[in-house]
Design a protein around this motif. Sequence first.
Motif, short mmCIF file in Angstrom:
data_model
loop_
_atom_site.label_atom_id
_atom_site.label_comp_id
_atom_site.label_asym_id
_atom_site.label_seq_id
_atom_site.Cartn_x
_atom_site.Cartn_y
_atom_site.Cartn_z
N ASP A 1 0.85 -1.19 0.00
CA ASP A 1 0.00 0.00 0.00
C ASP A 1 0.89 1.24 0.00
O ASP A 1 2.01 1.23 0.52
CB ASP A 1 -0.87 0.05 1.26
CG ASP A 1 -1.81 -1.12 1.40
OD1 ASP A 1 -2.14 -1.74 0.38
OD2 ASP A 1 -2.21 -1.41 2.55
N MET A 2 0.37 2.34 -0.55
CA MET A 2 1.00 3.64 -0.33
C MET A 2 0.25 4.30 0.83
O MET A 2 -0.97 4.46 0.78
CB MET A 2 0.91 4.54 -1.58
CG MET A 2 1.58 5.88 -1.37
SD MET A 2 1.64 6.92 -2.85
CE MET A 2 -0.08 7.37 -3.00
N HIS B 1 -2.89 -1.54 -2.35
CA HIS B 1 -2.34 -2.48 -3.32
C HIS B 1 -3.35 -3.59 -3.60
O HIS B 1 -3.98 -4.11 -2.69
CB HIS B 1 -1.03 -3.08 -2.82
CG HIS B 1 -0.20 -3.69 -3.90
ND1 HIS B 1 -0.46 -4.94 -4.40
CD2 HIS B 1 0.86 -3.22 -4.59
CE1 HIS B 1 0.42 -5.22 -5.35
NE2 HIS B 1 1.24 -4.20 -5.48
N PRO B 2 -3.51 -3.99 -4.89
CA PRO B 2 -4.50 -5.02 -5.22
C PRO B 2 -4.12 -6.41 -4.75
O PRO B 2 -4.97 -7.31 -4.74
CB PRO B 2 -4.60 -4.94 -6.75
CG PRO B 2 -3.30 -4.38 -7.19
CD PRO B 2 -2.90 -3.41 -6.11
N ILE C 1 0.38 -3.86 -12.92
CA ILE C 1 -0.30 -3.05 -11.91
C ILE C 1 0.27 -1.65 -11.95
O ILE C 1 1.49 -1.46 -11.86
CB ILE C 1 -0.09 -3.66 -10.51
CG1 ILE C 1 -0.72 -5.05 -10.43
CG2 ILE C 1 -0.65 -2.75 -9.43
CD1 ILE C 1 -0.32 -5.82 -9.19
N TYR C 2 -0.58 -0.65 -12.16
CA TYR C 2 -0.12 0.73 -12.05
C TYR C 2 0.03 1.05 -10.57
O TYR C 2 -0.90 0.85 -9.77
CB TYR C 2 -1.10 1.68 -12.71
CG TYR C 2 -1.06 1.61 -14.22
CD1 TYR C 2 -0.10 2.32 -14.94
CD2 TYR C 2 -1.96 0.82 -14.92
CE1 TYR C 2 -0.04 2.25 -16.33
CE2 TYR C 2 -1.92 0.74 -16.31
CZ TYR C 2 -0.95 1.46 -17.01
OH TYR C 2 -0.89 1.39 -18.38
N GLY D 1 -10.63 2.15 -3.62
CA GLY D 1 -11.80 1.41 -4.08
C GLY D 1 -11.83 1.33 -5.59
O GLY D 1 -11.31 2.22 -6.27
N GLY D 2 -12.41 0.28 -6.13
CA GLY D 2 -12.49 0.16 -7.57
C GLY D 2 -11.41 -0.74 -8.12
O GLY D 2 -10.93 -1.65 -7.46
N ASP D 3 -11.00 -0.45 -9.34
CA ASP D 3 -10.01 -1.26 -10.05
C ASP D 3 -8.62 -0.84 -9.59
O ASP D 3 -7.98 0.01 -10.20
CB ASP D 3 -10.18 -1.06 -11.56
CG ASP D 3 -9.23 -1.94 -12.37
OD1 ASP D 3 -8.48 -2.73 -11.76
OD2 ASP D 3 -9.23 -1.81 -13.61
N GLN D 4 -8.15 -1.43 -8.50
CA GLN D 4 -6.89 -1.00 -7.89
C GLN D 4 -5.69 -1.20 -8.81
O GLN D 4 -4.70 -0.48 -8.70
CB GLN D 4 -6.66 -1.73 -6.57
CG GLN D 4 -7.64 -1.36 -5.48
CD GLN D 4 -7.65 0.13 -5.21
OE1 GLN D 4 -8.63 0.80 -5.49
NE2 GLN D 4 -6.56 0.67 -4.70
#
Length: 624
Positions: free
Chosen positions: A276-277, A297-298, A311-312, A367-370
């Motif tokens: 995670d950031m 982070h996803p 992953i961006y 939230g959303g498309d991590q």
Amino acid sequence: MKKLVLFTLALVVSAGIFAQQARVRVPASMKNIAIEKMAAIDETTNLQTTVNPYVHSRVIPYEAEIGGTIYDLQSNGSSPSNRLQMFSDGTIGATWTRGTGPTAYADRGTGYNYFNGADWGPAPTNRVEVARSGWPAYTACGPNGEAFVSHQSGTVGLTFAKRETKGTGAWTETVIAPPSGASGLLWPRMVCSGPDNMYLHVFALTAPVANGGVVYNGQDGAVVYTRSTDGGATWSPAEVLEGMGADYYVAFGGDSYSLSAKGDNVAFLLTDNWTDMFAYKSMDNGESWEKIVIWEHPIPMWNNVPSIDTIYCPDGAGHAAFDNTGKLHVVFGVNRGLFEEGDTAPSWFPFVDGLAYWNEDKETWTGGDQANILNPDALYEEGSLVGFMIDINNNGSLDWVGNEIANIGLYYVSPSSLAQIVIDDMNQIFVVFTSITEGYDNGSQQYRHLWVSTSPDGGTTWGEFYHLSEDIIHILDECVFPSAASLTDENVHVIYQADSEPGLAVRGDEDQPGENVYYYMQIPKSEVMGVNGGSVKVKEMVVSQNYPNPFNGTTSLDVTLVANSNVSVEIYTIAGQKVAVQSFGNFNEGTHRIDLSSSSLKSGIYFYTVKAGENTSTGKMTVL
């Protein structure tokens, strides 16, 4: 006497001024290039000795050379914050990692210089510490003192050095011990806070196994925090803050974090690629902390397992600052990550570009498309992209010497990254960053230069970009690792490293070691933003990169004016010898084309300087 070679100059007038254009997207063929990212290192590994907000406005900051180094790895990730301190009386202290003896660099340690209000001291010839060290973090300490912390190796604690009166006297060294069970500490950050700067805060990484350390508290690289409430006389036991331990994250990398403070407020920001950031924020000088997950982070607890897709993510380099209300503002580079079967390290995408901005008034990216929420294209559309590579000649593409990895220096961050964010007493924001810059190369590699992006209203709107390295002395310089002082006056104060060779000797490229210059820079706030938070400075001239370039025969320049001006062109050799000058008289407002002929010039690199009234713009061209 040598005869001056004069260019044949033809003037063609066209109507109108070039409109500002949308951000140029990096071609997919470049965005999909990936290589493995090198892990953070301490020692040398080189065994050889919306609408584009940019308007090309010229700002030539005041600069002074304050020192040098051959050891050139100032940071593995985030730009080395906390290395420049401006004091309230106008004096300034500056530090950097200095070393002159490849490849062991036995003399490596803290380079230090001090501005007494009138002059900088001589460039240092030795490190400050007794033992070989590196990675200093420097701050005010006590009513009139200064201090820094640096690391030695993965088997000992941190070196803490202080003196009661800044700029003079002997330094006193002590050791900040690692926590019980850890062998050593690396890559520290330190800031001061509170009355008389008596609170000192240090975050560092327990030495990973690869750096001579051990697994600590279940993490092969744990971030720990220690605090002094008495100006460094004593320190609390180093500890892992709640929410940063092995129950939340497998491990962290070196240099992927930054530290900042204002008044009694302290902030720690972590921008690692594969976690995670998040930020930790304290409003009471480190007595209590609040964790803020800015991007989730996803893949929770990622541990070197293949990811199903790219992953961006943050690029590992970020910085934070408080405004006058205690609100936290963050900038960070954006990149892509990929870990495939058989890889030994995650891959990094060297041409995925973007510098993102967030503050506490904004929604977090949780939230959303991590995996895609930090895509630079999406961030640009939502107005969260405040830095990127600039299409200087406004032709709709980035014109480089080449589009391969070999054509840039490797820092394992986004092409626009290593940012510092500074917020003044009027909540005006200044973001200084380094970016691969069109039109500046050494024939085989493209240079990174310094830029600044500004907001006059606390991050609500953003103005144009300003090229800080445009002066002719930096045309053949790689300008990287800016570190900004948190305090400003009429200027923003920055130090940075300049090198004639893109990339590094001790990491990435592993170029031959060479001399790097450390510069101190003053960025005049009135030149890059209205003094009272008004509109961004209006340009008076835009000059395109000559096209085609390189050329043999004829090349063209487009000069755009917003007012009538007398225009002239000067031509210089790479050695700085003026070989041609011609005046054209008064040009009207609008866009004009100047054709240049190379019929009497030898092959080689030349610089051209276009002057219009008090405005000048310099570019580089190659004659074949």
